[in-house]
Design an enzyme around this catalytic site. Structure first.
Site, mmCIF file in Angstrom:
data_model
loop_
_atom_site.group_PDB
_atom_site.id
_atom_site.type_symbol
_atom_site.label_atom_id
_atom_site.label_comp_id
_atom_site.label_asym_id
_atom_site.label_seq_id
_atom_site.Cartn_x
_atom_site.Cartn_y
_atom_site.Cartn_z
ATOM 1 N N ARG A 83 36.448 59.287 30.995
ATOM 2 C CA ARG A 83 35.471 58.394 31.598
ATOM 3 C C ARG A 83 36.083 57.898 32.898
ATOM 4 O O ARG A 83 37.284 57.630 32.959
ATOM 5 C CB ARG A 83 35.145 57.204 30.676
ATOM 6 C CG ARG A 83 34.347 57.573 29.428
ATOM 7 C CD ARG A 83 32.894 57.941 29.771
ATOM 8 N NE ARG A 83 32.116 58.251 28.582
ATOM 9 C CZ ARG A 83 31.842 59.480 28.138
ATOM 10 N NH1 ARG A 83 32.309 60.535 28.774
ATOM 11 N NH2 ARG A 83 31.093 59.657 27.062
ATOM 12 N N GLU B 190 28.680 56.289 37.521
ATOM 13 C CA GLU B 190 27.944 57.545 37.770
ATOM 14 C C GLU B 190 26.450 57.271 37.868
ATOM 15 O O GLU B 190 25.942 56.417 37.144
ATOM 16 C CB GLU B 190 28.190 58.516 36.607
ATOM 17 C CG GLU B 190 29.630 58.966 36.530
ATOM 18 C CD GLU B 190 29.872 59.896 35.341
ATOM 19 O OE1 GLU B 190 28.892 60.395 34.749
ATOM 20 O OE2 GLU B 190 31.042 60.118 35.011
ATOM 21 N N HIS C 161 30.196 65.587 35.939
ATOM 22 C CA HIS C 161 30.197 65.279 34.496
ATOM 23 C C HIS C 161 29.567 66.426 33.697
ATOM 24 O O HIS C 161 28.516 66.254 33.075
ATOM 25 C CB HIS C 161 29.469 63.959 34.218
ATOM 26 C CG HIS C 161 29.848 63.348 32.904
ATOM 27 N ND1 HIS C 161 29.863 62.010 32.673
ATOM 28 C CD2 HIS C 161 30.229 63.909 31.725
ATOM 29 C CE1 HIS C 161 30.231 61.763 31.423
ATOM 30 N NE2 HIS C 161 30.454 62.921 30.827
HETATM 31 C C1 DGY Z 1 30.568 63.243 26.022
HETATM 32 O O1 DGY Z 1 30.192 64.030 25.163
HETATM 33 O O2 DGY Z 1 30.974 62.104 25.762
HETATM 34 C C2 DGY Z 1 30.469 63.716 27.422
HETATM 35 O O3 DGY Z 1 31.177 62.923 28.298
HETATM 36 C C3 DGY Z 1 29.011 63.819 27.825
HETATM 37 O O4 DGY Z 1 28.488 62.591 27.844
#
Ligand code: DGY
Length: 332
Positions: free
Chosen positions: A243, A272, A290
């Site tokens: 993240r 984001e 992402h």
């Molecule tokens: C997750 O699966 O957590 C990825 O970051 C997609 O959101």
């Protein structure tokens, strides 16, 4: 289908793959966010009124207000993500709302993107592509686009969970020496020879390449800050697939601008999709939107995992991908 022949009402916040949506339509009285834009908490509450199941993703902030306003009709939140830092789990527990997520099935895809970022950061993928694409390539030259090779470099996997271990396996195949930092050391069969560092600061001192794969959480916000970047070897490389808010943007941008870090590869960002615009101006950062789990087969598998988990609940079982089994009543 319920005993009385009616299907449970569900709301789909983002468009899932075609296969998965077809199966959802079979099982649920499904309304969907046709246009697939990111919904605000108020919009989620408005659109999902009367739903027993909310299908969401990491782009939706499922905060306490959303859960309280949709309870008690809302019984389950099923998020198409392994991360659940966007969901207020304490409120879900208190309100008896079950939360399902999608572990395991995306680990390979996310590890592939980690390697994509690592290779592009180390081998200057953005500059190379731009040179050819914009017709600026003067032809081969002995000192053109010199990068950093992976072989024999020390990679530090920060967060050696399922995804981190898949990154380690791939990095090993590139001849890298594997180190990891976790709260706890792994059993030897899971560590597979990777060297454990209990202390993050000590671990960073040997990190030629840092791969951030730890789950997002408020406690880890800003954990990779200026002081910690300063501990890394000169010309180290940073990769983030976790993240964005685990990294302090000012610190990273400054280290990239001065050359203190050789490069970075980022798939995730604070705030984001409105990323810090300074990243766009740096040649030594490779950026992706992402997309860790973005393969057809993975996104299908993630959707099926949610549907199968909800089916299991309806049959009175507790599926493995239910995050809060103790707070979740049966699907009746
Ligand atoms: C997750 O699966 O957590 C990825 O970051 C997609 O959101």
């Amino acid at each position: 289908m319920e005993a009385n022949g009616t299907k449970p009402k569900a709301y789909l916040c983002r468009r899932f793959t075609e296969n998965v949506e077809a199966a959802m339509d079979d099982r649920y009285d499904l309304r969907r966010n046709e246009h697939d834009g990111i919904l605000s908490p108020d919009e989620i509450v408005h659109c999902a009124q009367g739903s027993e199941v909310l299908f969401a993703s990491a782009t939706e902030q499922i905060n306490e207000g959303v859960l309280r306003r949709l309870a008690p009709t809302l019984r389950y939140v099923a998020t198409l993500s392994v991360g659940y830092d966007h969901i207020d789990m304490a409120a879900a527990d208190e309100l008896g709302i079950g939360v399902l997520h999608t572990p395991d099935v995306l680990s390979d895809a996310c590890a592939e993107v980690a390697m994509m970022l690592m290779l592009n950061a180390c081998r200057r993928g953005y500059e190379a592509d731009r040179m050819v694409r914009t017709n600026q390539w003067p032809g081969w030259a002995p000192t053109q686009l010199l990068g950093i090779g992976l072989k024999a470099k020390r990679v530090l996997v920060f967060g050696m969970g399922r995804i981190g271990r898949e990154v380690a396996a791939r990095a090993r195949a590139f001849g890298m020496e594997i180190h990891y930092h976790n709260r706890r050391a792994l059993a030897p069969e899971l560590a597979a020879g990777a060297l454990y560092h209990a202390d993050l600061d000590d671990a960073l001192r040997i990190a030629d390449v840092l791969v951030i794969a730890a789950p997002g959480s408020p406690e880890l916000k800003g954990v990779i800050n200026a002081e910690r970047i300063a501990l890394m070897p000169p010309r180290a490389v940073l990769v983030n697939i976790s993240r964005g808010d685990l990294v302090d943007d000012d610190a990273l941008i400054s280290a990239l601008s001065t050359g203190r870090l050789f490069a970075a590869g980022l798939d995730v960002y604070a705030n984001e999709p409105n990323i810090d615009p300074r990243y766009r101006t740096l040649d030594n950062v490779f950026l992706s939107p992402h997309m860790g789990s973005a393969t057809q087969e993975t996104r299908d598998a993630m959707g099926w995992l949610l549907l199968n988990g909800l089916d299991a609940l309806r049959q009175g079982d507790m599926p493995d991908n239910l995050l809060n089994p103790r707070s979740t009543p049966p699907f009746s």
